[in-house]
Motif scaffolding. Structure first.
Motif, PDB file in Angstrom:
ATOM      1  N   ILE A  77     -94.594 -37.071 -21.107  1.00 18.03           N
ATOM      2  CA  ILE A  77     -94.897 -36.296 -19.900  1.00 18.03           C
ATOM      3  C   ILE A  77     -94.514 -34.831 -20.115  1.00 18.03           C
ATOM      4  CG2 ILE A  77     -94.265 -35.934 -17.474  1.00 18.03           C
ATOM      5  CD1 ILE A  77     -96.223 -38.291 -17.952  1.00 18.03           C
ATOM      6  N   ILE A  78     -93.357 -34.620 -20.756  1.00 20.90           N
ATOM      7  CA  ILE A  78     -92.897 -33.240 -20.984  1.00 20.90           C
ATOM      8  C   ILE A  78     -93.754 -32.541 -22.035  1.00 20.90           C
ATOM      9  CG2 ILE A  78     -90.991 -31.817 -21.839  1.00 20.90           C
ATOM     10  CD1 ILE A  78     -89.095 -33.996 -20.593  1.00 20.90           C
ATOM     11  N   VAL A  79     -93.850 -33.128 -23.244  1.00 16.69           N
ATOM     12  CA  VAL A  79     -94.507 -32.400 -24.344  1.00 16.69           C
ATOM     13  C   VAL A  79     -96.027 -32.448 -24.267  1.00 16.69           C
ATOM     14  CG1 VAL A  79     -92.525 -32.727 -25.877  1.00 16.69           C
ATOM     15  CG2 VAL A  79     -94.471 -34.271 -26.064  1.00 16.69           C
ATOM     16  N   ASN A  80     -96.591 -33.524 -23.750  1.00 17.67           N
ATOM     17  CA  ASN A  80     -98.053 -33.641 -23.711  1.00 17.67           C
ATOM     18  C   ASN A  80     -98.665 -33.126 -22.414  1.00 17.67           C
ATOM     19  OD1 ASN A  80     -98.170 -34.844 -26.276  1.00 17.67           O
ATOM     20  ND2 ASN A  80     -97.770 -36.852 -25.406  1.00 17.67           N
ATOM     21  N   LYS A  81     -98.069 -33.497 -21.298  1.00 17.59           N
ATOM     22  CA  LYS A  81     -98.649 -33.120 -20.003  1.00 17.59           C
ATOM     23  C   LYS A  81     -98.143 -31.761 -19.510  1.00 17.59           C
ATOM     24  CE  LYS A  81    -100.889 -37.015 -19.429  1.00 17.59           C
ATOM     25  NZ  LYS A  81    -102.334 -37.081 -19.503  1.00 17.59           N
ATOM     26  N   PHE A  82     -96.824 -31.605 -19.462  1.00 21.25           N
ATOM     27  CA  PHE A  82     -96.251 -30.377 -18.907  1.00 21.25           C
ATOM     28  C   PHE A  82     -96.429 -29.181 -19.851  1.00 21.25           C
ATOM     29  CE2 PHE A  82     -92.528 -27.591 -18.087  1.00 21.25           C
ATOM     30  CZ  PHE A  82     -92.856 -27.207 -16.800  1.00 21.25           C
ATOM     31  N   LEU A  83     -96.039 -29.353 -21.126  1.00 21.52           N
ATOM     32  CA  LEU A  83     -96.131 -28.252 -22.083  1.00 21.52           C
ATOM     33  C   LEU A  83     -97.506 -28.156 -22.753  1.00 21.52           C
ATOM     34  CD1 LEU A  83     -92.601 -28.593 -23.729  1.00 21.52           C
ATOM     35  CD2 LEU A  83     -93.344 -26.892 -22.045  1.00 21.52           C
ATOM     36  N   GLY A  84     -98.280 -29.227 -22.701  1.00 18.23           N
ATOM     37  CA  GLY A  84     -99.632 -29.213 -23.263  1.00 18.23           C
ATOM     38  C   GLY A  84     -99.697 -29.177 -24.781  1.00 18.23           C
ATOM     39  N   TRP A  85     -98.679 -29.708 -25.455  1.00 13.69           N
ATOM     40  CA  TRP A  85     -98.654 -29.676 -26.917  1.00 13.69           C
ATOM     41  C   TRP A  85     -99.549 -30.739 -27.559  1.00 13.69           C
ATOM     42  CZ3 TRP A  85     -92.647 -29.124 -27.648  1.00 13.69           C
ATOM     43  CH2 TRP A  85     -92.261 -27.836 -27.269  1.00 13.69           C
ATOM     44  N   ASN A  86     -99.937 -31.748 -26.790  1.00 12.18           N
ATOM     45  CA  ASN A  86    -100.835 -32.806 -27.283  1.00 12.18           C
ATOM     46  C   ASN A  86    -100.340 -33.456 -28.580  1.00 12.18           C
ATOM     47  OD1 ASN A  86    -102.659 -32.357 -25.124  1.00 12.18           O
ATOM     48  ND2 ASN A  86    -103.442 -30.576 -26.220  1.00 12.18           N
ATOM     49  N   VAL A  87     -99.094 -33.898 -28.554  1.00 13.14           N
ATOM     50  CA  VAL A  87     -98.489 -34.536 -29.721  1.00 13.14           C
ATOM     51  C   VAL A  87     -99.104 -35.918 -29.952  1.00 13.14           C
ATOM     52  CG1 VAL A  87     -96.322 -35.324 -30.747  1.00 13.14           C
ATOM     53  CG2 VAL A  87     -96.363 -33.222 -29.403  1.00 13.14           C
ATOM     54  N   PRO A  94    -105.448 -50.088 -25.383  1.00 12.82           N
ATOM     55  CA  PRO A  94    -105.357 -51.015 -24.243  1.00 12.82           C
ATOM     56  C   PRO A  94    -103.965 -50.989 -23.604  1.00 12.82           C
ATOM     57  CG  PRO A  94    -105.340 -52.219 -26.329  1.00 12.82           C
ATOM     58  CD  PRO A  94    -105.574 -50.772 -26.662  1.00 12.82           C
ATOM     59  N   PHE A  95    -103.939 -51.281 -22.322  1.00 13.29           N
ATOM     60  CA  PHE A  95    -102.679 -51.385 -21.578  1.00 13.29           C
ATOM     61  C   PHE A  95    -101.822 -50.132 -21.720  1.00 13.29           C
ATOM     62  CE2 PHE A  95    -103.883 -55.686 -22.945  1.00 13.29           C
ATOM     63  CZ  PHE A  95    -104.156 -56.242 -21.703  1.00 13.29           C
ATOM     64  N   GLN A  96    -102.429 -48.973 -21.487  1.00 13.61           N
ATOM     65  CA  GLN A  96    -101.715 -47.703 -21.598  1.00 13.61           C
ATOM     66  C   GLN A  96    -101.382 -47.174 -20.213  1.00 13.61           C
ATOM     67  OE1 GLN A  96    -103.141 -44.507 -20.706  1.00 13.61           O
ATOM     68  NE2 GLN A  96    -105.128 -45.311 -20.107  1.00 13.61           N
ATOM     69  N   LEU A  97    -100.386 -46.306 -20.168  1.00 17.87           N
ATOM     70  CA  LEU A  97     -99.969 -45.679 -18.917  1.00 17.87           C
ATOM     71  C   LEU A  97    -100.028 -44.163 -19.098  1.00 17.87           C
ATOM     72  CD1 LEU A  97     -98.800 -45.883 -16.038  1.00 17.87           C
ATOM     73  CD2 LEU A  97     -96.522 -45.967 -17.083  1.00 17.87           C
ATOM     74  N   MET A  98    -100.961 -43.532 -18.429  1.00 15.43           N
ATOM     75  CA  MET A  98    -101.136 -42.085 -18.453  1.00 15.43           C
ATOM     76  C   MET A  98    -101.297 -41.527 -19.865  1.00 15.43           C
ATOM     77  SD  MET A  98     -98.464 -41.070 -15.409  1.00 15.43           S
ATOM     78  CE  MET A  98     -98.715 -39.316 -15.596  1.00 15.43           C
ATOM     79  N   GLY A  99    -101.695 -42.365 -20.808  1.00 15.94           N
ATOM     80  CA  GLY A  99    -101.882 -41.935 -22.183  1.00 15.94           C
ATOM     81  C   GLY A  99    -100.599 -41.704 -22.951  1.00 15.94           C
ATOM     82  N   GLN A 100     -99.444 -42.024 -22.348  1.00 15.33           N
ATOM     83  CA  GLN A 100     -98.153 -41.713 -22.970  1.00 15.33           C
ATOM     84  C   GLN A 100     -97.491 -42.920 -23.629  1.00 15.33           C
ATOM     85  OE1 GLN A 100     -97.696 -38.386 -23.131  1.00 15.33           O
ATOM     86  NE2 GLN A 100     -99.661 -38.598 -22.072  1.00 15.33           N
ATOM     87  N   VAL A 101     -97.713 -44.091 -23.111  1.00 14.54           N
ATOM     88  CA  VAL A 101     -97.195 -45.327 -23.696  1.00 14.54           C
ATOM     89  C   VAL A 101     -98.300 -46.374 -23.625  1.00 14.54           C
ATOM     90  CG1 VAL A 101     -94.749 -44.908 -23.190  1.00 14.54           C
ATOM     91  CG2 VAL A 101     -96.158 -46.088 -21.510  1.00 14.54           C
TER      92      VAL A 101
END
Length: 138
Positions: A77-87, A94-101
């Protein structure tokens, strides 16, 4: 001072191992994964010391998988969504949550957690004289 040395050693080792694992299997990584890997490796050891290494390995892996998944989600959430680093981005999994896990990588991380628990426990014993782990599967 001994505890600080243990934490720094485990954090550095865990960060290095996870960063290297990503480089080997993904071909790239990010410095934030070094920090995340180090934090998780410290937790593997700490949860074992809190319980005196007496809990069955499946429980230790369970706690660790929950911790790792939660840390991965928050970090994402911090590095991908908030900071936009797209790590990383698991939106195609399948079975993902917000693309983070996602479930497939949580399963993979459970194996890494088991290895990390075993490695951290024995390293603390042999290098720092901490209590010898008494690993039992059940």
């Amino acid at each position: 001072m001994k505890k600080l040395s243990e934490y720094l050693f485990l954090g550095t080792l865990g960060g290095t191992l996870y960063y290297s694992f990503e480089m080997l299997f993904r071909g790239f990584s990010h410095w934030s994964m070094f920090l995340l890997g180090g934090c998780c490796f410290v937790f593997f050891a700490q949860q074992g010391m809190w319980t005196g290494w007496k809990e069955p390995l499946w429980k230790q892996v369970g706690w660790s998988v929950i911790f790792v998944t939660a840390c991965e989600f928050v970090t994402g959430i911090i590095v991908n969504k908030f900071l936009g680093w797209n790590v990383w981005d698991y939106t195609d999994q399948p079975f993902q949550l917000m693309g983070q896990v996602c479930l497939p990588f949580t399963v993979i991380f459970s194996g890494l957690c088991a290895v990390g628990i075993l490695l951290s426990g024995y390293l603390l014993h042999y290098l720092y004289g901490e209590e010898k782990p008494d690993f039992r599967v059940l």
